[in-house]
Design a protein around this motif. Structure first.
Motif, PDB file in Angstrom:
ATOM      1  N   PRO A  27      40.681  13.933  -3.559  1.00 31.04           N
ATOM      2  CA  PRO A  27      39.868  13.178  -2.599  1.00 31.04           C
ATOM      3  C   PRO A  27      40.345  13.333  -1.162  1.00 31.04           C
ATOM      4  CG  PRO A  27      41.273  11.709  -3.888  1.00 31.04           C
ATOM      5  CD  PRO A  27      41.428  13.065  -4.486  1.00 31.04           C
ATOM      6  N   TRP A  28      41.549  13.870  -0.949  1.00 36.34           N
ATOM      7  CA  TRP A  28      42.034  14.099   0.416  1.00 36.34           C
ATOM      8  C   TRP A  28      41.674  15.491   0.930  1.00 36.34           C
ATOM      9  CZ3 TRP A  28      44.613  11.052  -3.123  1.00 36.34           C
ATOM     10  CH2 TRP A  28      44.697   9.692  -2.766  1.00 36.34           C
ATOM     11  N   GLY A  29      40.802  16.175   0.205  1.00 33.95           N
ATOM     12  CA  GLY A  29      40.333  17.483   0.674  1.00 33.95           C
ATOM     13  C   GLY A  29      41.350  18.575   0.460  1.00 33.95           C
ATOM     14  N   CYS A  30      41.417  19.510   1.406  1.00 36.93           N
ATOM     15  CA  CYS A  30      42.387  20.611   1.303  1.00 36.93           C
ATOM     16  C   CYS A  30      43.172  20.696   2.612  1.00 36.93           C
ATOM     17  CB  CYS A  30      41.678  21.921   0.999  1.00 36.93           C
ATOM     18  SG  CYS A  30      40.531  22.446   2.285  1.00 36.93           S
ATOM     19  N   SER A  31      44.130  21.594   2.642  1.00 41.01           N
ATOM     20  CA  SER A  31      44.977  21.759   3.826  1.00 41.01           C
ATOM     21  C   SER A  31      44.133  22.031   5.078  1.00 41.01           C
ATOM     22  CB  SER A  31      45.939  22.927   3.604  1.00 41.01           C
ATOM     23  OG  SER A  31      46.493  23.333   4.837  1.00 41.01           O
ATOM     24  N   LYS A  32      44.468  21.357   6.154  1.00 43.43           N
ATOM     25  CA  LYS A  32      43.743  21.551   7.418  1.00 43.43           C
ATOM     26  C   LYS A  32      44.066  22.924   8.026  1.00 43.43           C
ATOM     27  CE  LYS A  32      41.938  17.575   6.892  1.00 43.43           C
ATOM     28  NZ  LYS A  32      42.124  17.745   5.416  1.00 43.43           N
ATOM     29  N   LYS A  33      45.100  23.561   7.535  1.00 49.83           N
ATOM     30  CA  LYS A  33      45.498  24.854   8.116  1.00 49.83           C
ATOM     31  C   LYS A  33      44.589  26.000   7.681  1.00 49.83           C
ATOM     32  CE  LYS A  33      49.998  23.339   9.216  1.00 49.83           C
ATOM     33  NZ  LYS A  33      51.352  23.124   8.766  1.00 49.83           N
ATOM     34  N   ILE A  34      43.716  25.707   6.717  1.00 44.18           N
ATOM     35  CA  ILE A  34      42.845  26.757   6.193  1.00 44.18           C
ATOM     36  C   ILE A  34      41.832  27.221   7.236  1.00 44.18           C
ATOM     37  CG2 ILE A  34      40.912  27.080   4.570  1.00 44.18           C
ATOM     38  CD1 ILE A  34      42.613  25.576   2.492  1.00 44.18           C
ATOM     39  N   LYS A  35      41.361  26.268   8.025  1.00 44.97           N
ATOM     40  CA  LYS A  35      40.256  26.529   8.954  1.00 44.97           C
ATOM     41  C   LYS A  35      40.514  27.732   9.864  1.00 44.97           C
ATOM     42  CE  LYS A  35      37.471  23.975  12.289  1.00 44.97           C
ATOM     43  NZ  LYS A  35      37.123  22.611  12.724  1.00 44.97           N
ATOM     44  N   GLU A  36      41.655  27.701  10.512  1.00 45.22           N
ATOM     45  CA  GLU A  36      41.997  28.731  11.483  1.00 45.22           C
ATOM     46  C   GLU A  36      42.068  30.122  10.836  1.00 45.22           C
ATOM     47  OE1 GLU A  36      45.916  29.331  14.224  1.00 45.22           O
ATOM     48  OE2 GLU A  36      45.345  27.284  13.638  1.00 45.22           O
ATOM     49  N   GLU A  37      42.712  30.156   9.686  1.00 45.96           N
ATOM     50  CA  GLU A  37      42.879  31.430   8.985  1.00 45.96           C
ATOM     51  C   GLU A  37      41.522  31.994   8.555  1.00 45.96           C
ATOM     52  OE1 GLU A  37      45.782  32.969   8.434  1.00 45.96           O
ATOM     53  OE2 GLU A  37      46.795  31.382   9.582  1.00 45.96           O
TER      54      GLU A  37
END
Lengths: 370, 370
Positions: free
Chosen positions: A45-55
């Protein structure tokens, strides 16, 4: 005319019943997206790592190119995460489902046998059936909180047994299998034992028996990015086993099935260990909140769980279908367990939510059950 | 011990040899990414629609959720693009490969027969072999620029024939199959005829026989987003057939294999018809540039093509392997055709590049061949 061409196995197949998607419920009940509480598919429910977006943004320029069949950066990160050599890992592009299918393609000829203790994850049965296996059912014992009945496995082993599926923590019951029982089964057979660790990161030990794959010739550990890593939408699963098993599987694995974007998601997720441990801590806390909350309803029996969901038995006069329908009307999606073979009675499975979702769900429950 | 468990079919399998990836070549030859000219995998050198980026960013927030098994927006856009009802379409999450596998799972029991005229796309053979089919080979006739030898199909039809694969334009030869020949085969058998239109958008008519799928009970059209749509990295393919065929296939299709991000890519790509037609116009022009350029080398024979690649026969004393190696050293990736069964001799396949890549490739060729 076409019917004549179709395999008998396909004609008799009961299709897999997936948890309902949020989009589907929004359309069907005409609800607002914000009002939906999705506790039906064991997601994070907390989604996924926010670092994915940039990559991910960087990779869009490469979308016209086929993915690398084996991405060496991903293999290295995954090897580090597991502390096993990359030669012992196979990564699939349709989650653990692809690894299960690949196991069938590698080992199962028509008439070979597969042992599946039930109730458990339905995909083992579906994939085995499609690939022509005869299925022998073992059992998780309801009277002992669904503890694995080891003899129900051992008694079913024959010369044609190719694969034995053990799910720990088990889906949908939430209970773990004891190490000594896994060991006993491994050492009682030459068949391949598949230990499904899809939910292991929510249990006491996030590795559990993963490393045994380096010692036992006949063990494959199944794991996934769909759960604690929060990447169910990217469909990445993997297997850990000895090199010989991996090499045979690689011969029949779909070559390009892991998309470029999913490769990137996975690499970024593995590098964000902070999010991983955050998800674990919060996830376990959410499970405890739900467990305590559900225990208060006298018409419900909730089973202990080491995963990110709880099995709940409905002990009033409602069927699980009616119960789920009442929840759906109020925007809550849980999993009706009637599609799980071997569950006699009325059961639902409730996945962890954010603390706020847990609170709202428990509040809504009061409308339906006492 | 494990070897005893493995299926004989797997032990004897020749694995699929994919075109080399850019990343692989960069690592192996220590080259700069900008110096690589990738003409090896029939990709769209102009990339994919620029409109994908924005849509993709919106979807990242949903990555923790399972994809919808069937995305209704995608089905509607695809139905509009093809002008066929959505009930006649099946979409796969590992490109056309998944649709091919799903065909096998639906129709092929061990010992059933599949007819494959060669040389052609290798995946038909690989998938058929894995699923236990006996393969009967027809042929594309080299002496007639690889025109399909219709009798080589008809003569191989038996009572056990389940599927016949026709690829038009054919990969790797580039030639189309005449409509009257497809019709003749369709009307000579009750077996399912699969017409692979992966490259049809580069031919004279971007739909060709797609709509015949609505009229013939035993026809499935195979298409893909990997080529003109520039989404090889997203792995989306689809089939068009009558509803009965589609419904049976849906029973055994991997449920969640189409990732959330790939669904979004495909929808955005379908909505950008401008990029589609741009790609088609430029792609055909690039093919003409390469055709004229390659024709000038007396040691090469280039075959006419209606696809986004050209088959080239090497007529000096180099093997195709040596030839490809010389090109690789200079940063050019083309496809060595030695893994295609039924191609006697030394062949390479050259995909279209941007006009600048075409020019540089033709220039580099002068170093190697006269």
């Amino acid at each position: 005319m076409i019917e004549k061409l179709v395999r008998d196995r396909v004609k008799s197949l009961k299709p897999y019943v997936p948890g309902k998607s949020k989009e589907e419920i929004i359309r069907k009940y005409n609800l607002n997206p914000e009002d939906i509480i999705k506790l039906g598919s064991n997601e994070n429910p907390w989604g996924c790592s926010k670092k994915i977006k940039e990559e991910l943004l960087r990779e869009i320029g490469n979308l016209h190119q086929y993915p690398e069949p084996v991405n060496p950066v991903l293999m290295e990160e995954l090897g580090n995460f597991l502390d096993v050599p990359r030669e012992n890992i196979i990564v699939g592009g349709d989650g653990a489902d692809e690894i299960i299918d690949t196991l069938m393609r590698t080992f199962v000829d028509v008439g070979d046998e597969v042992i599946i203790p039930i109730p458990t994850f339905t995909q083992y049965r579906v994939s085995a059936h499609i690939h022509g296996a005869n299925i022998r059912y073992g059992r998780y014992n309801k009277k002992k909180d669904f503890k694995l009945d080891v003899d129900s496995i051992l008694d079913n082993i024959t010369e044609r047994t190719k694969i034995i599926f053990l799910c720990t923590p088990n889906n949908p019951t939430g209970n773990p299998i004891e190490r000594k029982d896994i060991k006993k089964i491994l050492e009682s057979t030459e068949a391949l034992v598949v230990v499904d660790h899809a939910y292991i990161e929510y249990s006491k030990d996030i590795y559990n028996v993963t490393k045994w794959a380096l010692d036992y010739e006949n063990l494959l550990i199944l794991r996934t990015f769909s759960k604690i890593f929060g990447l169910a939408g990217a469909r990445v699963g993997y297997g850990v086993a000895n090199e010989e098993v991996i090499n045979y599987m690689m011969r029949v694995k779909p070559v390009f099935s892991l998309t470029r974007l999913s490769q990137i998601c996975t690499i970024a997720a593995l590098r964000d260990r902070e999010f991983f441990f955050y998800s674990r801590e919060k996830g376990i806390e959410s499970r405890e909140i739900l467990y305590r909350g559900l225990k208060k309803f006298k018409e419900l029996k909730v089973y202990p769980s080491e995963a990110n969901y709880l099995l709940v038995e409905i002990r009033n006069d409602m069927t699980s279908g009616e119960f789920c329908e009442e929840l759906l009307k109020r925007g809550v999606i849980v999993r009706d367990c009637k599609s799980f073979e071997g569950l006699d009675g009325e059961y639902i499975r409730v996945s962890i939510g954010t603390f706020e979702e847990d609170r709202r769900f428990l509040e809504i429950l009061k409308d339906i059950v006492s």
